[in-house]
Design an enzyme around this catalytic site. Sequence first.
Site, PDB file in Angstrom:
ATOM      1  N   ALA A  66       0.583  -1.090   0.013  1.00  0.00           N
ATOM      2  CA  ALA A  66      -0.095  -0.038   0.046  1.00  0.00           C
ATOM      3  C   ALA A  66       0.835   1.571   0.115  1.00  0.00           C
ATOM      4  O   ALA A  66       2.106   1.264   0.587  1.00  0.00           O
ATOM      5  CB  ALA A  66      -0.900  -0.001   1.425  1.00  0.00           C
ATOM      6  N   GLY A 111       0.602  -5.062   0.534  1.00  0.00           N
ATOM      7  CA  GLY A 111      -0.455  -5.311  -0.154  1.00  0.00           C
ATOM      8  C   GLY A 111      -0.068  -5.912  -1.551  1.00  0.00           C
ATOM      9  O   GLY A 111      -0.897  -6.332  -2.076  1.00  0.00           O
ATOM     10  N   GLU A 114      -0.380  -9.511  -1.175  1.00  0.00           N
ATOM     11  CA  GLU A 114      -1.632  -9.860  -0.650  1.00  0.00           C
ATOM     12  C   GLU A 114      -2.532  -9.862  -2.142  1.00  0.00           C
ATOM     13  O   GLU A 114      -3.327 -10.536  -2.391  1.00  0.00           O
ATOM     14  CB  GLU A 114      -2.480  -8.842   0.038  1.00  0.00           C
ATOM     15  CG  GLU A 114      -1.930  -8.863   1.464  1.00  0.00           C
ATOM     16  CD  GLU A 114      -2.577  -7.760   2.600  1.00  0.00           C
ATOM     17  OE1 GLU A 114      -2.057  -6.629   2.116  1.00  0.00           O
ATOM     18  OE2 GLU A 114      -3.259  -7.751   3.298  1.00  0.00           O
ATOM     19  N   GLU A 134       3.949  -5.043   7.318  1.00  0.00           N
ATOM     20  CA  GLU A 134       3.246  -4.202   8.065  1.00  0.00           C
ATOM     21  C   GLU A 134       3.547  -3.863   9.444  1.00  0.00           C
ATOM     22  O   GLU A 134       3.446  -2.833   9.889  1.00  0.00           O
ATOM     23  CB  GLU A 134       1.639  -4.754   7.966  1.00  0.00           C
ATOM     24  CG  GLU A 134       0.976  -4.621   6.657  1.00  0.00           C
ATOM     25  CD  GLU A 134       1.214  -5.744   5.693  1.00  0.00           C
ATOM     26  OE1 GLU A 134       1.979  -6.656   6.126  1.00  0.00           O
ATOM     27  OE2 GLU A 134       0.817  -5.793   4.586  1.00  0.00           O
TER      28      GLU A 134
HETATM   29  N1  DAK Z   1       4.509   3.252  -0.781  1.00  0.00           N
HETATM   30  C1  DAK Z   1       4.912   4.521  -0.983  1.00  0.00           C
HETATM   31  N2  DAK Z   1       6.135   4.824  -1.785  1.00  0.00           N
HETATM   32  C2  DAK Z   1       7.113   3.944  -1.829  1.00  0.00           C
HETATM   33  C3  DAK Z   1       6.502   2.337  -1.221  1.00  0.00           C
HETATM   34  C4  DAK Z   1       5.377   2.208  -0.632  1.00  0.00           C
HETATM   35  N3  DAK Z   1       5.116   1.065  -0.344  1.00  0.00           N
HETATM   36  N4  DAK Z   1       7.628   1.521  -1.487  1.00  0.00           N
HETATM   37  C5  DAK Z   1       8.546   2.481  -2.123  1.00  0.00           C
HETATM   38  N5  DAK Z   1       8.085   3.508  -2.396  1.00  0.00           N
HETATM   39  C6  DAK Z   1       8.994   4.741  -3.007  1.00  0.00           C
HETATM   40  C7  DAK Z   1       9.917   5.026  -2.006  1.00  0.00           C
HETATM   41  O1  DAK Z   1       9.486   6.066  -1.019  1.00  0.00           O
HETATM   42  C8  DAK Z   1      10.906   5.878  -3.029  1.00  0.00           C
HETATM   43  O2  DAK Z   1      10.367   7.007  -3.367  1.00  0.00           O
HETATM   44  P1  DAK Z   1      11.360   8.466  -3.639  1.00  0.00           P
HETATM   45  O3  DAK Z   1      12.290   8.395  -2.257  1.00  0.00           O
HETATM   46  O4  DAK Z   1      12.376   8.046  -4.997  1.00  0.00           O
HETATM   47  O5  DAK Z   1      10.499   9.471  -3.902  1.00  0.00           O
HETATM   48  C9  DAK Z   1      10.740   4.933  -4.382  1.00  0.00           C
HETATM   49  O6  DAK Z   1       9.707   4.350  -4.172  1.00  0.00           O
HETATM   50  C10 DAK Z   1      12.123   3.855  -4.425  1.00  0.00           C
HETATM   51  O7  DAK Z   1      11.916   3.154  -3.478  1.00  0.00           O
HETATM   52  P2  DAK Z   1      13.186   2.879  -2.481  1.00  0.00           P
HETATM   53  O8  DAK Z   1      14.323   4.167  -2.823  1.00  0.00           O
HETATM   54  O9  DAK Z   1      13.059   2.680  -1.148  1.00  0.00           O
HETATM   55  O10 DAK Z   1      13.947   1.629  -3.088  1.00  0.00           O
HETATM   56  P3  DAK Z   1      14.816   0.679  -2.563  1.00  0.00           P
HETATM   57  O11 DAK Z   1      15.247  -0.212  -3.510  1.00  0.00           O
HETATM   58  O12 DAK Z   1      16.038   1.403  -1.591  1.00  0.00           O
HETATM   59  O13 DAK Z   1      14.062  -0.194  -1.489  1.00  0.00           O
HETATM   60  C11 DAK Z   1      11.906  -1.374  -0.842  1.00  0.00           C
HETATM   61  C12 DAK Z   1      12.976  -1.169  -2.056  1.00  0.00           C
HETATM   62  C13 DAK Z   1      10.927  -2.232  -1.462  1.00  0.00           C
HETATM   63  C14 DAK Z   1      12.827  -2.402   0.197  1.00  0.00           C
HETATM   64  C15 DAK Z   1      11.533  -0.150  -0.220  1.00  0.00           C
HETATM   65  O14 DAK Z   1      11.168   0.619  -0.964  1.00  0.00           O
HETATM   66  C16 DAK Z   1      10.518  -0.563   0.924  1.00  0.00           C
HETATM   67  O15 DAK Z   1      10.907  -1.027   1.867  1.00  0.00           O
HETATM   68  N6  DAK Z   1       9.296  -0.008   0.605  1.00  0.00           N
HETATM   69  C17 DAK Z   1       8.184  -0.143   1.478  1.00  0.00           C
HETATM   70  C18 DAK Z   1       7.788  -1.570   1.640  1.00  0.00           C
HETATM   71  C19 DAK Z   1       6.444  -1.475   2.387  1.00  0.00           C
HETATM   72  O16 DAK Z   1       6.740  -1.304   3.842  1.00  0.00           O
HETATM   73  N7  DAK Z   1       5.330  -1.461   2.007  1.00  0.00           N
HETATM   74  C20 DAK Z   1       4.142  -1.411   2.664  1.00  0.00           C
HETATM   75  C21 DAK Z   1       3.555  -2.572   3.225  1.00  0.00           C
HETATM   76  S1  DAK Z   1       2.344  -2.208   4.267  1.00  0.00           S
HETATM   77  C22 DAK Z   1      -4.570  -1.257   5.607  1.00  0.00           C
HETATM   78  C23 DAK Z   1      -4.564  -1.190   4.246  1.00  0.00           C
HETATM   79  C24 DAK Z   1      -3.568  -1.781   3.734  1.00  0.00           C
HETATM   80  C25 DAK Z   1      -2.409  -2.415   4.426  1.00  0.00           C
HETATM   81  C26 DAK Z   1      -2.761  -2.182   5.918  1.00  0.00           C
HETATM   82  C27 DAK Z   1      -3.558  -1.937   6.559  1.00  0.00           C
HETATM   83  N8  DAK Z   1      -5.625  -0.565   6.314  1.00  0.00           N
HETATM   84  C28 DAK Z   1      -6.191   0.607   5.737  1.00  0.00           C
HETATM   85  C29 DAK Z   1      -6.117  -0.955   7.577  1.00  0.00           C
HETATM   86  C30 DAK Z   1      -1.285  -2.638   3.826  1.00  0.00           C
HETATM   87  C31 DAK Z   1      -0.124  -2.035   4.054  1.00  0.00           C
HETATM   88  C32 DAK Z   1       1.009  -2.436   3.434  1.00  0.00           C
HETATM   89  O17 DAK Z   1       0.950  -2.663   2.227  1.00  0.00           O
END
Ligand code: DAK
Length: 260
Positions: A66, A111, A114, A134
């Site tokens: 997400a 997500g 998922e 998450e």
């Molecule tokens: N959201 C927004 N931006 C994201 C992103 C994300 N999930 N993942 C990456 N980006 C963006 C980064 O901020 C960066 O943007 P700039 O800095 O260039 O502006 C760009 O994409 C490239 O990312 P990185 O520079 O971080 O790239 P790396 O190769 O260094 O790292 C990575 C890749 C995938 C390991 C890292 O980006 C990362 O850890 N990303 C976040 C992964 C994550 O935590 N995803 C979210 C999971 S939580 C709910 C509804 C839904 C959900 C939960 C509750 N309710 C409403 C209750 C679901 C939640 C999730 O999915």
Amino acid sequence: MGYENLIYEKEENIALITINRPKVLNALNADLLRELEAVVEEVEKDGEVRAVIITGAGDKAFVAGADIAYMSGLSPLEAKSFAQLGQRVFSKVENMSKPVIAAVNGYALGGGNELAMACDIRVASDKAKFGQPEVQLGLIAGFGGTQRLSRLVNPGLAKEILFTADQYDAETAHKIGLVNHVVPGEELISFCKGMAKRIASRGPVAVRLSKEAVNQGLNMDLDKAIALEADLFGLVFTTEDRKEGIGAFLEKRKPAFNNK
Ligand code: DAK
């Protein structure tokens, strides 16, 4: 219909949906989810489409979860409706009458994992990475992840994945049954298209009813699920495709199914 956050292509009877926000690693916000819902409805109504592939734009991510920046601005009520939107769209993907293959070309986190799990079949690039991060954000999986993961892999592994927020490489995802195949990145789409074409060449009603039997049966007692299979087996016997498939075998020719 035109889409801003995804690319929709049709190649003969295969639909290819590409999640297209590569600058943020294809992270899911509400606009993207609404477009995904619209394209799923479009594909569902399209009688020509026999199989669907979902992938991510670029070579880095399938979907990195997400959109965290988007979620950070949500009120509790907005968060609830965002979760409901995601759950609804992923259920539509899961319950489409056509088989859906996730071509996981890179990160499938939160997500993103998922979404892949809502598809019928997952094929991973050797560079793909999987996880449910998450809890690292103080959240729990909100798009069906706690439930689909514990049905796909064993509950102990699902809990480890959900509690640790660890990332898993494609080989590990394959070993635990999260993905069906791991292929070199450059072969991912052609591998998935090959599989989609084989599925598309089979009896469409039979493929559809097979999907229904598995999906509905998983939520039933075994006795009821077996009875459902018998009902669907009876139903498939009423189809022209059944006559064509069996007739073609007996006449030693290729079947020409007409989806009836
Ligand atoms: N959201 C927004 N931006 C994201 C992103 C994300 N999930 N993942 C990456 N980006 C963006 C980064 O901020 C960066 O943007 P700039 O800095 O260039 O502006 C760009 O994409 C490239 O990312 P990185 O520079 O971080 O790239 P790396 O190769 O260094 O790292 C990575 C890749 C995938 C390991 C890292 O980006 C990362 O850890 N990303 C976040 C992964 C994550 O935590 N995803 C979210 C999971 S939580 C709910 C509804 C839904 C959900 C939960 C509750 N309710 C409403 C209750 C679901 C939640 C999730 O999915």
